[in-house]
Structure formats: C-alpha cells, structure tokens
Motif scaffolding. Structure first.
Motif, PDB file in Angstrom:
ATOM      1  N   LEU A  61      32.941 -40.528 -15.146  1.00 20.92           N
ATOM      2  CA  LEU A  61      33.058 -42.017 -15.156  1.00 20.92           C
ATOM      3  C   LEU A  61      34.333 -42.337 -14.417  1.00 20.92           C
ATOM      4  O   LEU A  61      35.348 -41.752 -14.744  1.00 20.92           O
ATOM      5  N   ILE A  62      34.224 -43.093 -13.430  1.00 25.77           N
ATOM      6  CA  ILE A  62      35.197 -43.443 -12.302  1.00 25.77           C
ATOM      7  C   ILE A  62      35.763 -44.737 -12.575  1.00 25.77           C
ATOM      8  O   ILE A  62      34.849 -45.817 -12.572  1.00 25.77           O
ATOM      9  N   SER A  63      37.109 -45.111 -12.669  1.00 21.52           N
ATOM     10  CA  SER A  63      37.527 -46.682 -12.802  1.00 21.52           C
ATOM     11  C   SER A  63      38.756 -46.674 -11.886  1.00 21.52           C
ATOM     12  O   SER A  63      39.717 -46.085 -11.892  1.00 21.52           O
ATOM     13  N   ALA A  64      38.305 -47.148 -10.527  1.00 22.98           N
ATOM     14  CA  ALA A  64      39.395 -47.526  -9.617  1.00 22.98           C
ATOM     15  C   ALA A  64      39.995 -48.693  -9.722  1.00 22.98           C
ATOM     16  O   ALA A  64      39.304 -49.805 -10.123  1.00 22.98           O
ATOM     17  N   ASP A  65      41.353 -48.652  -9.972  1.00 23.97           N
ATOM     18  CA  ASP A  65      42.010 -50.077 -10.282  1.00 23.97           C
ATOM     19  C   ASP A  65      42.902 -50.610  -9.189  1.00 23.97           C
ATOM     20  O   ASP A  65      43.421 -51.666  -9.251  1.00 23.97           O
ATOM     21  N   ARG A  66      43.293 -49.815  -8.161  1.00 25.16           N
ATOM     22  CA  ARG A  66      43.917 -50.498  -6.869  1.00 25.16           C
ATOM     23  C   ARG A  66      43.477 -49.791  -5.731  1.00 25.16           C
ATOM     24  O   ARG A  66      43.418 -48.785  -5.456  1.00 25.16           O
ATOM     25  N   TYR A  67      43.267 -50.692  -4.686  1.00 27.58           N
ATOM     26  CA  TYR A  67      42.904 -50.325  -3.346  1.00 27.58           C
ATOM     27  C   TYR A  67      44.073 -51.120  -2.340  1.00 27.58           C
ATOM     28  O   TYR A  67      44.297 -52.323  -2.568  1.00 27.58           O
ATOM     29  N   VAL A  68      44.534 -50.320  -1.582  1.00 26.15           N
ATOM     30  CA  VAL A  68      45.493 -50.790  -0.530  1.00 26.15           C
ATOM     31  C   VAL A  68      44.981 -50.213   0.880  1.00 26.15           C
ATOM     32  O   VAL A  68      44.958 -48.873   1.055  1.00 26.15           O
ATOM     33  N   GLU A  69      44.735 -51.066   1.803  1.00 22.57           N
ATOM     34  CA  GLU A  69      44.332 -50.672   3.249  1.00 22.57           C
ATOM     35  C   GLU A  69      45.314 -51.271   4.025  1.00 22.57           C
ATOM     36  O   GLU A  69      46.209 -52.238   4.109  1.00 22.57           O
ATOM     37  N   THR A  77      43.745 -45.816  -6.383  1.00 24.22           N
ATOM     38  CA  THR A  77      44.340 -45.120  -7.693  1.00 24.22           C
ATOM     39  C   THR A  77      43.463 -45.450  -8.717  1.00 24.22           C
ATOM     40  O   THR A  77      42.414 -46.674  -8.816  1.00 24.22           O
ATOM     41  N   GLY A  78      43.267 -44.583  -9.784  1.00 22.60           N
ATOM     42  CA  GLY A  78      42.337 -45.056 -10.765  1.00 22.60           C
ATOM     43  C   GLY A  78      42.353 -43.753 -11.915  1.00 22.60           C
ATOM     44  O   GLY A  78      43.529 -42.797 -11.686  1.00 22.60           O
ATOM     45  N   ALA A  79      41.379 -43.850 -12.521  1.00 14.64           N
ATOM     46  CA  ALA A  79      41.177 -42.643 -13.540  1.00 14.64           C
ATOM     47  C   ALA A  79      39.888 -42.130 -13.521  1.00 14.64           C
ATOM     48  O   ALA A  79      38.959 -43.097 -13.140  1.00 14.64           O
ATOM     49  N   VAL A  80      39.607 -41.042 -14.096  1.00 22.22           N
ATOM     50  CA  VAL A  80      38.309 -40.348 -14.026  1.00 22.22           C
ATOM     51  C   VAL A  80      38.197 -39.684 -15.425  1.00 22.22           C
ATOM     52  O   VAL A  80      39.084 -39.111 -16.046  1.00 22.22           O
ATOM     53  N   ARG A  81      36.937 -39.963 -16.086  1.00 18.05           N
ATOM     54  CA  ARG A  81      36.605 -39.063 -17.365  1.00 18.05           C
ATOM     55  C   ARG A  81      35.651 -38.375 -17.035  1.00 18.05           C
ATOM     56  O   ARG A  81      34.419 -38.714 -16.494  1.00 18.05           O
ATOM     57  N   ALA A  82      35.785 -36.791 -17.097  1.00 19.21           N
ATOM     58  CA  ALA A  82      34.648 -35.865 -16.447  1.00 19.21           C
ATOM     59  C   ALA A  82      34.308 -34.989 -17.621  1.00 19.21           C
ATOM     60  O   ALA A  82      35.147 -34.551 -18.419  1.00 19.21           O
ATOM     61  N   PRO A  83      32.878 -34.881 -17.653  1.00 20.83           N
ATOM     62  CA  PRO A  83      32.552 -33.701 -18.639  1.00 20.83           C
ATOM     63  C   PRO A  83      32.548 -32.462 -18.188  1.00 20.83           C
ATOM     64  O   PRO A  83      32.652 -32.056 -17.013  1.00 20.83           O
ATOM     65  N   LEU A  84      32.734 -31.394 -19.188  1.00 19.22           N
ATOM     66  CA  LEU A  84      32.904 -30.030 -18.858  1.00 19.22           C
ATOM     67  C   LEU A  84      31.677 -29.366 -19.236  1.00 19.22           C
ATOM     68  O   LEU A  84      31.234 -29.777 -20.330  1.00 19.22           O
ATOM     69  N   PRO A  85      31.481 -28.271 -18.888  1.00 19.46           N
ATOM     70  CA  PRO A  85      30.418 -27.407 -19.212  1.00 19.46           C
ATOM     71  C   PRO A  85      30.261 -27.217 -20.689  1.00 19.46           C
ATOM     72  O   PRO A  85      29.082 -26.993 -21.296  1.00 19.46           O
ATOM     73  N   ASP A  86      31.543 -27.014 -21.526  1.00 21.81           N
ATOM     74  CA  ASP A  86      31.215 -26.864 -23.001  1.00 21.81           C
ATOM     75  C   ASP A  86      30.963 -28.149 -23.796  1.00 21.81           C
ATOM     76  O   ASP A  86      31.038 -27.934 -24.908  1.00 21.81           O
ATOM     77  N   GLY A  87      30.922 -29.340 -22.997  1.00 17.60           N
ATOM     78  CA  GLY A  87      30.576 -30.559 -23.894  1.00 17.60           C
ATOM     79  C   GLY A  87      31.906 -31.296 -24.132  1.00 17.60           C
ATOM     80  O   GLY A  87      31.805 -32.350 -24.602  1.00 17.60           O
ATOM     81  N   SER A  88      33.126 -30.707 -23.746  1.00 21.73           N
ATOM     82  CA  SER A  88      34.178 -31.480 -23.861  1.00 21.73           C
ATOM     83  C   SER A  88      34.440 -32.342 -22.457  1.00 21.73           C
ATOM     84  O   SER A  88      33.578 -32.376 -21.722  1.00 21.73           O
ATOM     85  N   TRP A  89      35.319 -33.276 -22.628  1.00 19.57           N
ATOM     86  CA  TRP A  89      35.651 -34.036 -21.359  1.00 19.57           C
ATOM     87  C   TRP A  89      37.138 -33.862 -21.242  1.00 19.57           C
ATOM     88  O   TRP A  89      38.137 -33.453 -21.893  1.00 19.57           O
ATOM     89  N   VAL A  90      37.242 -34.122 -19.646  1.00 22.41           N
ATOM     90  CA  VAL A  90      38.939 -34.093 -19.361  1.00 22.41           C
ATOM     91  C   VAL A  90      39.128 -35.513 -18.581  1.00 22.41           C
ATOM     92  O   VAL A  90      38.227 -36.012 -18.172  1.00 22.41           O
ATOM     93  N   ASP A  91      40.413 -36.096 -18.978  1.00 19.72           N
ATOM     94  CA  ASP A  91      40.807 -37.254 -18.397  1.00 19.72           C
ATOM     95  C   ASP A  91      41.696 -36.983 -17.412  1.00 19.72           C
ATOM     96  O   ASP A  91      42.551 -36.183 -17.525  1.00 19.72           O
TER      97      ASP A  91
END
Length: 120
Positions: A61-69, A77-91
């Motif tokens: 789950l990707i949330s990009a909050d700022r774009y600078v060109e 810049t932003g945040a990611v919530r990624a699933p792990l193989p054991d069923g947990s998540w990492v932020d």
C-alpha cells in the motif's frame, strides 16, 4: 505539474497495482534502481524481478505525499505498508529520486526506512 511528475505518478500507481507491464513501459532499457543500504538492480529485467520478489507476500500500500520536480529529476516522499511472508506488515517511509532520459525513467535512488511492524 510537469510531464516527469505525471510519469512518476503513473509509475507509483502501476507499482502499487503490481502492473509490471505498466512499470516496464516507463523504464529506460538500462535503468538503474539503487535501494541504498540494500542493493542495486541494473536493467529492466532485474528491476522487474526485484519488483516481483517484493510482491511475494502481496501488494504494498503506497501513499505518495509530495512530488518535487526540477529539470530531469523528480523526488517523491511518502509511506508504504508492505505485507511480509509471515502475515505481518512492515510500515516504511521513503524518499525516491527519479532521473529521466528522453522521457523514460533512467535511474531511481530509493531511501527506505522502516518505522514499525505488526504481528499477523
């Protein structure tokens, strides 16, 4: 908003959806993806293989909050919530710098920092 920023927005949507063909069409043939402190991936095939490997437990789950060109660079810049193989998540939080050559992404410098994880 510049054309390169639009390209990065499209890339972020394709990446989050697991759309490998959509990501591939935005990359230069000789793209270099450096995930600082982790690894460097050279070329489209290596890039997409790492993308697939990262999706083994599910799509992030990707949330990009700022774009600078500026010129041929786009920083996101932003945040990611990624699933792990054991069923947990990492932020994670991230800052990615995209470089462009002739309208295609030629390099990505990724700075990714884990901020928490949760049990399954």
């Amino acid at each position: 908003m510049g054309l390169n920023t639009e390209t990065v927005r499209t890339y972020m949507q394709a990446y989050a959806a697991g759309d490998h063909a959509g990501v591939d069409e935005l990359l230069a043939d000789d793209v270099v993806w450096t995930v600082h402190g982790h690894a460097t991936f050279r070329g489209q095939a290596a890039y997409l293989e790492e993308m697939r490997r990262g999706e083994a437990a599910g799509l992030p789950l990707i949330s990009a909050d700022r774009y600078v060109e500026q010129d041929d660079l786009v920083c996101v810049t932003g945040a990611v919530r990624a699933p792990l193989p054991d069923g947990s998540w990492v932020d994670l939080v991230f800052s990615d710098v995209f470089a462009f050559d002739r309208g295609r992404i030629s390099a990505v410098d990724a700075y990714v920092v884990p901020i928490s994880s949760s049990a399954p």
